[in-house]
Each structure stands twice: as structure tokens, then as C-alpha cells.
Design an enzyme around this catalytic site. Structure first.
Site, PDB file in Angstrom:
ATOM      1  N   LYS A  35     -39.702 145.316  13.659  1.00 51.48           N
ATOM      2  CA  LYS A  35     -38.701 144.862  14.634  1.00 51.48           C
ATOM      3  C   LYS A  35     -38.240 146.080  15.411  1.00 51.48           C
ATOM      4  O   LYS A  35     -38.291 147.201  14.901  1.00 51.48           O
ATOM      5  CB  LYS A  35     -37.501 144.240  13.913  1.00 51.48           C
ATOM      6  CG  LYS A  35     -36.647 143.366  14.794  1.00 51.48           C
ATOM      7  CD  LYS A  35     -37.182 141.947  14.817  1.00 51.48           C
ATOM      8  CE  LYS A  35     -36.465 141.049  15.797  1.00 51.48           C
ATOM      9  NZ  LYS A  35     -36.874 139.645  15.604  1.00 51.48           N
ATOM     10  N   ASP A  76     -37.159 138.899  21.693  1.00 51.30           N
ATOM     11  CA  ASP A  76     -36.086 138.424  20.806  1.00 51.30           C
ATOM     12  C   ASP A  76     -34.857 138.304  21.714  1.00 51.30           C
ATOM     13  O   ASP A  76     -35.012 138.190  22.938  1.00 51.30           O
ATOM     14  CB  ASP A  76     -35.853 139.400  19.638  1.00 51.30           C
ATOM     15  CG  ASP A  76     -34.987 138.809  18.526  1.00 51.30           C
ATOM     16  OD1 ASP A  76     -35.507 138.043  17.709  1.00 51.30           O
ATOM     17  OD2 ASP A  76     -33.767 139.104  18.482  1.00 51.30           O
ATOM     18  N   GLY A  82     -26.050 128.517  20.541  1.00 48.61           N
ATOM     19  CA  GLY A  82     -26.826 129.351  21.446  1.00 48.61           C
ATOM     20  C   GLY A  82     -27.242 128.523  22.662  1.00 48.61           C
ATOM     21  O   GLY A  82     -27.070 127.290  22.687  1.00 48.61           O
TER      22      GLY A  82
HETATM   23  P1  NDP Z   1     -31.905 134.688  23.744  1.00 45.41           P
HETATM   24  O1  NDP Z   1     -31.502 136.004  24.248  1.00 45.41           O
HETATM   25  O2  NDP Z   1     -32.800 133.829  24.553  1.00 45.41           O
HETATM   26  O3  NDP Z   1     -30.608 133.840  23.362  1.00 45.41           O
HETATM   27  C1  NDP Z   1     -29.715 134.291  22.370  1.00 45.41           C
HETATM   28  C2  NDP Z   1     -28.486 133.406  22.313  1.00 45.41           C
HETATM   29  O4  NDP Z   1     -27.560 133.840  21.331  1.00 45.41           O
HETATM   30  C3  NDP Z   1     -27.736 133.456  23.590  1.00 45.41           C
HETATM   31  O5  NDP Z   1     -27.058 132.261  23.761  1.00 45.41           O
HETATM   32  C4  NDP Z   1     -26.833 134.641  23.290  1.00 45.41           C
HETATM   33  O6  NDP Z   1     -25.780 134.774  24.134  1.00 45.41           O
HETATM   34  C5  NDP Z   1     -26.378 134.348  21.924  1.00 45.41           C
HETATM   35  N1  NDP Z   1     -25.923 135.581  21.287  1.00 45.41           N
HETATM   36  C6  NDP Z   1     -26.583 136.730  21.123  1.00 45.41           C
HETATM   37  N2  NDP Z   1     -25.848 137.630  20.463  1.00 45.41           N
HETATM   38  C7  NDP Z   1     -24.682 137.041  20.228  1.00 45.41           C
HETATM   39  C8  NDP Z   1     -23.497 137.449  19.580  1.00 45.41           C
HETATM   40  N3  NDP Z   1     -23.377 138.681  19.048  1.00 45.41           N
HETATM   41  N4  NDP Z   1     -22.501 136.544  19.492  1.00 45.41           N
HETATM   42  C9  NDP Z   1     -22.627 135.288  19.997  1.00 45.41           C
HETATM   43  N5  NDP Z   1     -23.734 134.851  20.612  1.00 45.41           N
HETATM   44  C10 NDP Z   1     -24.733 135.706  20.735  1.00 45.41           C
HETATM   45  O7  NDP Z   1     -32.528 134.933  22.307  1.00 45.41           O
HETATM   46  P2  NDP Z   1     -33.439 133.977  21.437  1.00 45.41           P
HETATM   47  O8  NDP Z   1     -33.137 132.552  21.713  1.00 45.41           O
HETATM   48  O9  NDP Z   1     -34.823 134.463  21.549  1.00 45.41           O
HETATM   49  O10 NDP Z   1     -32.938 134.334  19.969  1.00 45.41           O
HETATM   50  C11 NDP Z   1     -31.926 133.577  19.275  1.00 45.41           C
HETATM   51  C12 NDP Z   1     -32.065 133.793  17.776  1.00 45.41           C
HETATM   52  O11 NDP Z   1     -33.363 133.353  17.349  1.00 45.41           O
HETATM   53  C13 NDP Z   1     -31.961 135.244  17.300  1.00 45.41           C
HETATM   54  O12 NDP Z   1     -31.394 135.254  16.005  1.00 45.41           O
HETATM   55  C14 NDP Z   1     -33.429 135.681  17.216  1.00 45.41           C
HETATM   56  O13 NDP Z   1     -33.585 136.759  16.325  1.00 45.41           O
HETATM   57  C15 NDP Z   1     -34.041 134.404  16.674  1.00 45.41           C
HETATM   58  N6  NDP Z   1     -35.482 134.238  16.869  1.00 45.41           N
HETATM   59  C16 NDP Z   1     -36.069 134.354  18.099  1.00 45.41           C
HETATM   60  C17 NDP Z   1     -37.426 134.126  18.232  1.00 45.41           C
HETATM   61  C18 NDP Z   1     -38.108 134.178  19.553  1.00 45.41           C
HETATM   62  O14 NDP Z   1     -39.315 133.951  19.575  1.00 45.41           O
HETATM   63  N7  NDP Z   1     -37.435 134.431  20.662  1.00 45.41           N
HETATM   64  C19 NDP Z   1     -38.261 133.825  17.079  1.00 45.41           C
HETATM   65  C20 NDP Z   1     -37.539 133.643  15.851  1.00 45.41           C
HETATM   66  C21 NDP Z   1     -36.201 133.860  15.776  1.00 45.41           C
HETATM   67  P3  NDP Z   1     -25.678 136.159  24.946  1.00 45.41           P
HETATM   68  O15 NDP Z   1     -27.041 136.775  25.068  1.00 45.41           O
HETATM   69  O16 NDP Z   1     -25.199 135.595  26.204  1.00 45.41           O
HETATM   70  O17 NDP Z   1     -24.755 137.012  24.173  1.00 45.41           O
HETATM   71  O1  2IT Z   2     -37.696 136.837  14.999  1.00 41.98           O
HETATM   72  C1  2IT Z   2     -38.852 136.577  15.401  1.00 41.98           C
HETATM   73  O2  2IT Z   2     -39.688 136.046  14.664  1.00 41.98           O
HETATM   74  C2  2IT Z   2     -39.190 136.874  16.797  1.00 41.98           C
HETATM   75  N1  2IT Z   2     -38.331 137.322  17.533  1.00 41.98           N
HETATM   76  C3  2IT Z   2     -40.579 136.637  17.297  1.00 41.98           C
HETATM   77  C4  2IT Z   2     -41.469 137.787  16.933  1.00 41.98           C
HETATM   78  C5  2IT Z   2     -42.855 137.758  17.512  1.00 41.98           C
HETATM   79  O3  2IT Z   2     -43.557 138.746  17.262  1.00 41.98           O
HETATM   80  O4  2IT Z   2     -43.240 136.808  18.179  1.00 41.98           O
END
Ligand code: NDP
Ligand code: 2IT
Length: 446
Positions: A126, A166, A237
């Protein structure tokens, strides 16, 4: 926990002070491994867990960049290369002001188990930066990404370490990062996933994490003779993961009544559907970090500073960030009759929250199992890049669906085999651990 596991946890805390999220992730896994380590003394004598909690490599670097006014800023960049026993390091990059070493170590640690569960050959890593994309112009984001990659490029590669997106890193950032990597290495390879469709990306990757999580929820509900159809969902989210989840819930006949952001949550009793789902993309690209605009646009209620877990729903899907659902939230959900909590984010539930779900015996899946569809589809993108052949959307989606069903089955069977039937946390941690541990034994003391 046994004295042996308690000792490992104390050492992790002493050696990595001020990294509470990393301690939390290690504790949750250690608690699950009690029976495994009793039954398999070979893992203890080879010090497998002691080795797994120490990253193979940590890279920290300076990221200087210039804003549109000509002012210079300095951020910190990281890449944690946690474990490469079963494949090249693989995992996302997070750009968010809250990013620090401990948060990325927790995420890299989780990633090792998650990637092991996907059935694909990927180790865990990561990375990211404390850069705040909020309010930055495209050019500022580009200059930041170029500076970030000017150091990272020497540590990654299609067979070494393959980053992805991410929080705060989506298609735009992956594009800028890839462009700079290509320029520095003079190579066009699958070094990053989440690429644009015209230059090596995979169909369905943007939707994959959310789709996969809903497929997982569907499998969990089936074990109790229930289905997504007709159920109400609280989603938190409004980012990439939440968006994919909302699309799939609608396709399967469920209704999403909440979304949330750092500013609060919205309650939409008619359901987030149709043009409202497209509006989620606008919200993200506005870079305002606020969900309130949805309430203004569609005339629904907005609850400032609150989380959505007080709304009465059948299923909760936390899809925002770590520790966004605590013990009190968990009790409220259970009291309100919630039957299933399926994590889209990484470690969104606190350890105390998890214990509430465990005691109430409701369906609860940890992110490392239910959000594994994102990285699994990244693995499918790597396969397509290696073959230099893109697959159709149906082919990717079918493979994703099969992988999520298999992960679910593995969790159920493993939990039962190790004495905790119905416990997806134990199932995911133990199954993820066994594959990596056996590979480490095979490969000797490296
Ligand atoms: P995005 O940046 O697309 O969205 C993240 C969301 O969470 C936004 O609504 C963001 O709001 C909010 N957020 C982030 N930090 C905070 C905080 N400290 N407090 C409150 N809200 C917060 O990210 P993703 O949708 O990609 O990721 C969301 C979650 O899913 C994370 O935990 C990530 O690790 C996990 N994940 C993502 C994957 C992927 O492929 N993208 C795969 C597997 C897991 P804002 O940015 O406006 O603060
Ligand atoms: O938390 C996760 O699994 C991710 N943000 C996706 C990682 C990836 O390599 O696609």
C-alpha cells in the site's frame, strides 16, 4: 488470546508506537489465529506471524511540487511493500491529509490477507501521500503525481510492485502517474491498475469493489434464506466504492437510503437511483468533500456532522474509511433490526463494534473479504495486460462474481474448520493467512 499472541501484539505496539490503526489490524488477525497456531506448531517455530507483521520494505520520500501560484509545497510519499510470498506487491495508493505511516501499514497488512483470498497471485502493499486533493486544480494534481512518480518509479514494476487507486486516487491520478512512469522507464507495461480503457485498463474495474461487495452481501444473505431484493441499505461514503455498491444494489432490486461524507449524511427514502447515481460522480469530481449538495439538488434531508448508522435499515455497507462505525453505532444498527453488515471500506468497524455484531450473531463481513473484488479485478487487469488482450465487460464481471462466491465459500468453510462457524472474520483471516504462511515456509527464511 494466548500468551504467545499477546507477546507478539505487545512487541508490535512497542516497536511501532503511535500507529493505532496498525495495532488494531494486527490484533484482529492475531485473535483469529489462536486455533491455527495451536494446531500448526510449524508456523510458530518458523516465526511466520512475527515475520508477517514486519514489512519486507518501507519506502518514504519527499514529494516537492509547485501550485498554480508558483508556491512550493512539500508532501511525504510512502510505499509499504509488506509481503511478496505469493506474488508481486499489489495494493492501492491513497492521497488524503490523514495519511501517515501507521495508516498505510494497517492497509498493507490487510491487503496481504485480502489478496491471498482472491485466489490470484498477488502479494500485499500500500502507498500514498498526505497530499490533499481537495480544491486542487487538474494541473496541480498532475504536477504532484509527476513528482510522486519521479521517486516511486524506481521501486515498482509489472513483476515487482503494482500500485492502483484508493481514497483520493482515481482514473485521473492513475493517468498522470502512468504517463510519468512511462516517460522515465521508456516502457509500456501493466505497472499500475485502474488504467483508462484506451491504454490497458479493464472494463468493470471502476465498479468492481462495490459490485464485489454486493455480490458478497448476496451470498451472506443466502445463508439465511434471504436476498438483496426488497431490502433497504445504508451506504456510507459517496466515492468510488459507494458508487459501485449503489449501482449493483439497484440492479438486484435493493434500495439505498443513505450516503455520507465528512460533512454528514443524506437520507433519501425514495432511494438513490437513476440520475441520482450519476450525480454521485459529479459530487466526487467537484472536489468539495461534501455530500450536502445531494440534499440541496434532490430536496432530501441532510444531517450535518452525523453518520448514517442510526437509520433503520436491513443491511449496512460502510464504504468510506477506517473506524467510521463504532460500538455505539453497532448497537444502534442491531437494535434497529439490521441483519447484515458488509464492509466496502477497509476496517471501517472498530474492534468494539465488531464484538457487538459477533455477539448479536448478525451477518458481518470484514473488508478484507467483502471488498476484495476491487483488487481481484486489478489482478484480472494484470492478466489482460500480460496477454495483451482485453476481455469483454461480461467476462470480467462473471469472473469477479465467481471470485466473490469463492471467497465467501472459503470464509464459511474455513471458519467452520477452525471452530467458529458463521464467523467471517475468522474465516477470512485464517484462510488468508494459511496460503501466505505455507508459501513462506516453502520459500525458506527470506
Ligand atoms: P474515494 O476517494 O472514491 O471515496 C472515499 C470516500 O470516503 C469519500 O466519500 C471520502 O470523502 C470519504 N472519506 C475519506 N476519508 C474520510 C475521513 N477521514 N472521514 C470521513 N470520510 C472520509 O475512495 P474509495 O471509494 O476508493 O475508497 C473508500 C474505501 O474503500 C476506503 O476505505 C478504501 O481503502 C476502500 N477500498 C477501495 C478500493 C478501490 O478499489 N478503490 C478497493 C477496496 C477497498 P472525502 O474524500 O471527501 O473526504
Ligand atoms: O484496498 C484495496 O484493495 C484497493 N484500494 C485496491 C487495490 C488494487 O490494487 O486494486
Amino acid at each position: 488470546m494466548s500468551d504467545y499472541l499477546n507477546k507478539i501484539l505487545s512487541e508490535v505496539k512497542a516497536k511501532n508506537p503511535a500507529e493505532p490503526e496498525f495495532h488494531q489490524a494486527v490484533q484482529e488477525v492475531a485473535e483469529s489465529l489462536e486455533v491455527v497456531l495451536e494446531r500448526h506448531p510449524e508456523y510458530r517455530s518458523a516465526k511466520i506471524l512475527e515475520r508477517m507483521v514486519e514489512p519486507e520494505r518501507v519506502i518514504m520520500f519527499r514529494v516537492p511540487w509547485m501550485d498554480d501560484q508558483g508556491e512550493i509545497h512539500v508532501n511525504r510519499g510512502f510505499r509499504i511493500e509488506m509481503n511478496s510470498a505469493i506474488g508481486p506487491y499489489k495494493g492501492g495508493l491513497r492521497f488524503h491529509p490523514s495519511v501517515n505511516l501507521g495508516i498505510l501499514k494497517f492497509l498493507a497488512f490487510e491487503q496481504v490477507f485480502k489478496n491471498s483470498l482472491t485466489t490470484l497471485p498477488m502479494g500485499g502493499g500500500k502507498g500514498g501521500s498526505d497530499f490533499d486533493p481537495k480544491g486542487k486544480s487538474d494541473n496541480e494534481v498532475m504536477r504532484f503525481c509527476q513528482s510522486f512518480m519521479s521517486e516511486l518509479y524506481r521501486h515498482i514494476g509489472a513483476d515487482t510492485d503494482v500500485p492502483a487507486g484508493d481514497i483520493g486516487v482515481g482514473a485521473r491520478e492513475i493517468g498522470f502517474l502512468f504517463g510519468q512512469y512511462k516517460k522515465l522507464k521508456n516502457e509500456f507495461t501493466g505497472v499500475l491498475t485502474g488504467k483508462g480503457l484506451n491504454w490497458g485498463g479493464s472494463l468493470i474495474r471502476p465498479e468492481a469493489t462495490g459490485f464485489g461487495a454486493v455480490y458478497f452481501a448476496q451470498e451472506m444473505l443466502k445463508t439465511r434464506g434471504q436476498d438483496v431484493e426488497g431490502k433497504t441499505f445504508a451506504v456510507s461514503g459517496f466515492g468510488n466504492v459507494a458508487w459501485g455498491a449503489v449501482i449493483k444494489i439497484n440492479q438486484l432490486g435493493g434500495k439505498v437510503v443513505t450516503l455520507s461524507g465528512p460533512d454528514g449524511f443524506i437520507y433519501d427514502p425514495d432511494g438513490v437511483k437513476g440520475e441520482k447515481v450519476d450525480y454521485m460522480l459529479k459530487l466526487r469530481s467537484s472536489a468539495k468533500d461534501a455530500v450536502k449538495d445531494y440534499a440541496d439538488e434532490f430536496k432530501v434531508e441532510f444531517f450535518p456532522g452525523k453518520r448514517p448508522w442510526g437509520v433503520k435499515v436491513d443491511v449496512a455497507m460502510p464504504c468510506a474509511t477506517q473506524n467510521e462505525l463504532d460500538e455505539k453505532d453497532a448497537k444502534t444498527l442491531v437494535d434497529n433490526g439490521c441483519v447484515c453488515v458488509c464492509e466496502g471500506a477497509n476496517m471501517p468497524t472498530t474492534l468494539e463494534g465488531y464484538r457487538v455484531f459477533e455477539n448479536a450473531k448478525i451477518l458481518y463481513s470484514p473488508g478484507k473479504a467483502s471488498n476484495a473484488g476491487g483488487v481481484a479485478t486489478s489482478g484480472l487487469e494484470m492478466s489482460q495486460n500480460s496477454m495483451r488482450l482485453p476481455w469483454a465487460a461480461d467476462e470480467v464481471d462473471n469472473r469477479l462474481h465467481e471470485i466473490m462466491k469463492r471467497i465467501h465459500e472459503t470464509c464459511v468453510v474455513t471458519a467452520e474448520r477452525f471452530g467458529s462457524p458463521g464467523n467471517y472474520v475468522v474465516g477470512a483471516n485464517v484462510a488468508g493467512f494459511l496460503k501466505v504462511a505455507d508459501a513462506m515456509l516453502d520459500q525458506g527464511l527470506v
